[in-house]
Design a protein around this motif. Structure first.
Motif, PDB file in Angstrom:
ATOM      1  N   GLU A  94       0.524  -1.327  -0.059  1.00  0.00           N
ATOM      2  CA  GLU A  94       0.102  -0.085   0.092  1.00  0.00           C
ATOM      3  C   GLU A  94       0.775   1.313   0.011  1.00  0.00           C
ATOM      4  OE1 GLU A  94      -4.161  -1.360   1.904  1.00  0.00           O
ATOM      5  OE2 GLU A  94      -2.811  -0.357   3.193  1.00  0.00           O
ATOM      6  N   GLU A  95       1.645   1.353   0.935  1.00  0.00           N
ATOM      7  CA  GLU A  95       2.363   2.635   1.151  1.00  0.00           C
ATOM      8  C   GLU A  95       3.565   2.950   0.203  1.00  0.00           C
ATOM      9  OE1 GLU A  95       3.977   3.433   5.020  1.00  0.00           O
ATOM     10  OE2 GLU A  95       5.396   4.670   4.351  1.00  0.00           O
ATOM     11  N   MET A 105       8.819  -6.356  -7.859  1.00  0.00           N
ATOM     12  CA  MET A 105       7.601  -5.667  -7.713  1.00  0.00           C
ATOM     13  C   MET A 105       7.783  -4.329  -8.397  1.00  0.00           C
ATOM     14  SD  MET A 105       4.746  -7.515  -6.828  1.00  0.00           S
ATOM     15  CE  MET A 105       3.594  -6.346  -6.323  1.00  0.00           C
ATOM     16  N   GLU A 106       8.971  -3.502  -7.504  1.00  0.00           N
ATOM     17  CA  GLU A 106       9.177  -2.079  -7.897  1.00  0.00           C
ATOM     18  C   GLU A 106       9.757  -2.264  -9.371  1.00  0.00           C
ATOM     19  OE1 GLU A 106      13.187  -0.758  -6.056  1.00  0.00           O
ATOM     20  OE2 GLU A 106      12.107   0.849  -5.528  1.00  0.00           O
ATOM     21  N   MET A 158       9.877   2.525  -4.916  1.00  0.00           N
ATOM     22  CA  MET A 158       9.550   2.364  -3.620  1.00  0.00           C
ATOM     23  C   MET A 158       9.642   3.274  -2.487  1.00  0.00           C
ATOM     24  SD  MET A 158       9.798  -1.782  -3.058  1.00  0.00           S
ATOM     25  CE  MET A 158       8.673  -1.758  -1.663  1.00  0.00           C
ATOM     26  N   VAL A 159      10.468   4.343  -2.906  1.00  0.00           N
ATOM     27  CA  VAL A 159      10.781   5.434  -1.947  1.00  0.00           C
ATOM     28  C   VAL A 159       9.695   6.547  -2.061  1.00  0.00           C
ATOM     29  CG1 VAL A 159      13.222   5.148  -1.956  1.00  0.00           C
ATOM     30  CG2 VAL A 159      12.245   6.709  -3.732  1.00  0.00           C
ATOM     31  N   ILE A 160       9.070   6.877  -3.241  1.00  0.00           N
ATOM     32  CA  ILE A 160       7.934   7.774  -3.421  1.00  0.00           C
ATOM     33  C   ILE A 160       6.768   7.684  -2.645  1.00  0.00           C
ATOM     34  CG2 ILE A 160       8.889   8.316  -5.684  1.00  0.00           C
ATOM     35  CD1 ILE A 160       6.524   7.075  -6.903  1.00  0.00           C
ATOM     36  N   GLU A 183      -2.128   5.917   1.350  1.00  0.00           N
ATOM     37  CA  GLU A 183      -1.541   6.212  -0.029  1.00  0.00           C
ATOM     38  C   GLU A 183      -2.345   5.660  -1.154  1.00  0.00           C
ATOM     39  OE1 GLU A 183       1.222   7.917  -0.744  1.00  0.00           O
ATOM     40  OE2 GLU A 183       2.137   8.107   1.309  1.00  0.00           O
ATOM     41  N   ILE A 184      -3.104   4.788  -0.845  1.00  0.00           N
ATOM     42  CA  ILE A 184      -4.032   4.125  -1.790  1.00  0.00           C
ATOM     43  C   ILE A 184      -5.650   4.852  -1.929  1.00  0.00           C
ATOM     44  CG2 ILE A 184      -2.964   1.888  -2.255  1.00  0.00           C
ATOM     45  CD1 ILE A 184      -6.033   2.210  -0.058  1.00  0.00           C
ATOM     46  N   ILE A 185      -5.384   5.726  -1.216  1.00  0.00           N
ATOM     47  CA  ILE A 185      -6.674   6.592  -1.145  1.00  0.00           C
ATOM     48  C   ILE A 185      -6.664   7.717  -2.464  1.00  0.00           C
ATOM     49  CG2 ILE A 185      -8.424   8.129  -0.171  1.00  0.00           C
ATOM     50  CD1 ILE A 185      -8.291   5.637   1.250  1.00  0.00           C
TER      51      ILE A 185
END
Lengths: 337, 337
Positions: A225-226, A318-319, A326-328, B246-248
């Motif tokens: 998610e994040e 995945m990245e 993944m840092v953004i 983050e997924i909103i």
């Protein structure tokens, strides 16, 4: 292998295991002084790590060890928390607002605080009675605390043998996990992207139990998610059967994390159920990884680290597949809220 | 009003409040005998009810009260659970496997068991030291237990006034909540169906905190997922800011449950954040309901019942809009797994 530095990984775990004398000194002091409750306080990923160590101790130790969410601690509080209580926490930056406020509150009550902070020079470090600084390996540090607590409480007779074995074999065993998982992870990530292209709204379901639950919860939320902006839902293996099972259909994407602690049967039940109603599921079972040198009765105590190693490989691919650094962040720490 | 029997609702809550002498007798005995820990054990919805009562007591009482998931209790167990421990549980059918096994295990250890079972004649009832049978109102029964525990522990001086007020006003106040929510709920359900038609894969996000968290979790899982087969994800208001935010996006469907206990600010923070990034969110705030006769300082202790009353109305219209009888199950108890 993509984004993989073998020696760095080995050194990182080895170094974490080498801080054991510092951990032992801190834990011995805490137990010598005595306490009415020991609270792992965290939020987000650090709360999840707290849940992992709490469930590990719950079945093994009579010590009063609890996990507290920092935001709940600063609002609801805990009436059993006193100046005889102890707080243990971990923080990468030492700047998370809820954590700073929670530790301040704990100090106001007069509790003793042991902090693991990656960066040495933060305001949060100044609030700790003892602060141990070593980067990453949060879950391992917490388990090292737990093991020492049990040893001092007469609940871990083979503590020395256990540590010798971990120090000798764990760093290499975890690197071997990553190597073994690598090829599979590349395919898994490719499949996830293919599915996502067609079904961007569909959440990916993660299921796990025991000391995999913290990993399941935080992997879904803090990584997909994040860091990847992919929808997920996580649920414990036991709770899955009390509601969530109903929305699983043939094509629903599910990943089950299976570890080797006492709750393994709960996750095995999920893995046995899924094929009857779903064909788009993946099982990641720590048992499939050798962990050379580590005897079978110790495997459960490092299952969460094995899963973490597997997921390191998944993250890397995945990245790449999602072309999503993944840092953004969209929102986190981007503006005031 | 659809599927609404005013008198039946009033009688149901009134009747639950009238079992207070039975609850008081059972709790007084437990406290007279003493205990080293009091465990609300549950699974699925009953575990969620346990979480609600635990968070209520955590901030108010120094008594050692915990919540345990039945499946975790029968696998991991709890080393602090002894023959001086007490179990409190609630069960509608008295036949849920995990609950039967957990209560058997508790009895084997020698613990005292207080059960609320809707049906009087079940094997589970025979395992209880005390069994109180009255249909529904599980969350209310647990809070009645909590209030008596605190009263006996010198932590609830206005216990008598509180109960007089609840007995006089609560049944009608909750019925008025349903009446006030009715028209809104019909529109909400219609909108949800319209959205669902276009986005069947998209989960609906439920966010809540404090004594709304159990409600949030179980409403998402036991009602929308289990009974309506709609995807959901639930998250606590505090944890929302540590990943899920983050997924909103602008059109992501979100509902926030806001109650009036100490964790209200955590949910208000979510409600303040959402408009900046989303326009498809709903806030259900218990503060919007009058609760005639109940003074403001008691409102937090019944917020979860207010939310439940609102959601009774939502359920009625969701069932209609989705043309999905809430009694049917795809898998649950349909075959062996």
């Amino acid at each position: 292998m993509l984004k993989f530095n073998e020696q760095q990984q080995i050194d990182s775990v080895k170094g974490a295991l080498m801080i054991r004398p510092q951990i032992e000194k801190a834990v011995d002091e805490i137990q010598k002084e005595g306490f009415d409750g020991l609270y792992f306080i965290g939020i987000g990923g650090t709360w999840a790590s707290g849940m992992q160590v709490e469930v590990y101790l719950r079945g093994r130790s009579s010590l009063p060890v609890y996990v507290e969410n920092a935001a709940e601690f600063i609002t609801t509080g805990n009436k059993r928390f006193t100046n005889k209580s102890v707080v243990i926490f971990s923080s990468v930056t030492g700047s998370t607002t809820e954590m700073v406020d929670a530790i301040k509150k704990a100090k106001e009550v007069g509790a003793r605080v042991l902090g693991f902070i990656d960066v040495e020079d933060t305001p949060l470090a100044k609030l700790c009675d003892t602060c141990i600084s070593y980067p990453m390996n949060e879950q391992l540090k917490f388990y090292m605390v737990a093991n020492r607590l049990m040893y001092n409480n007469g609940e871990f007779p083979d503590y020395d043998i256990y540590n010798q074995e971990m120090e000798k074999y764990l760093p290499m065993a975890l690197v071997e996990v990553e190597k073994k998982a690598d090829e599979w992870a590349a395919v898994y990530a490719k499949e996830k992207y293919q599915y996502y292209k067609e079904h961007p709204d569909m959440p990916h379901y993660f299921i796990g139990a025991g000391n995999q639950w913290g990993a399941t919860y935080s992997y879904a939320m803090c990584y997909w998610e994040e860091q990847l902006w992919i929808r997920t839902k996580s649920i414990t293996s036991a709770e899955f059967f009390h509601g969530m099972l109903e929305i699983i259909e043939a094509e629903t994407p599910v990943t089950v994390f299976i570890g080797e602690d006492e709750q393994r049967p709960l996750s095995e039940r999920v893995a046995a159920f899924l094929p009857k109603v779903c064909k788009n599921y993946t099982v990641i079972d720590t048992k499939d990884y050798e962990l050379k040198g580590i005897r079978s009765e110790y495997r459960g105590s490092v299952s969460h680290l094995v899963m973490h190693a597997v997921n390191n490989r998944v993250d890397a691919y995945m990245e790449k597949e999602f072309r999503h650094p993944m840092v953004i962040r969209r929102y986190y720490r981007q503006f005031n809220y």
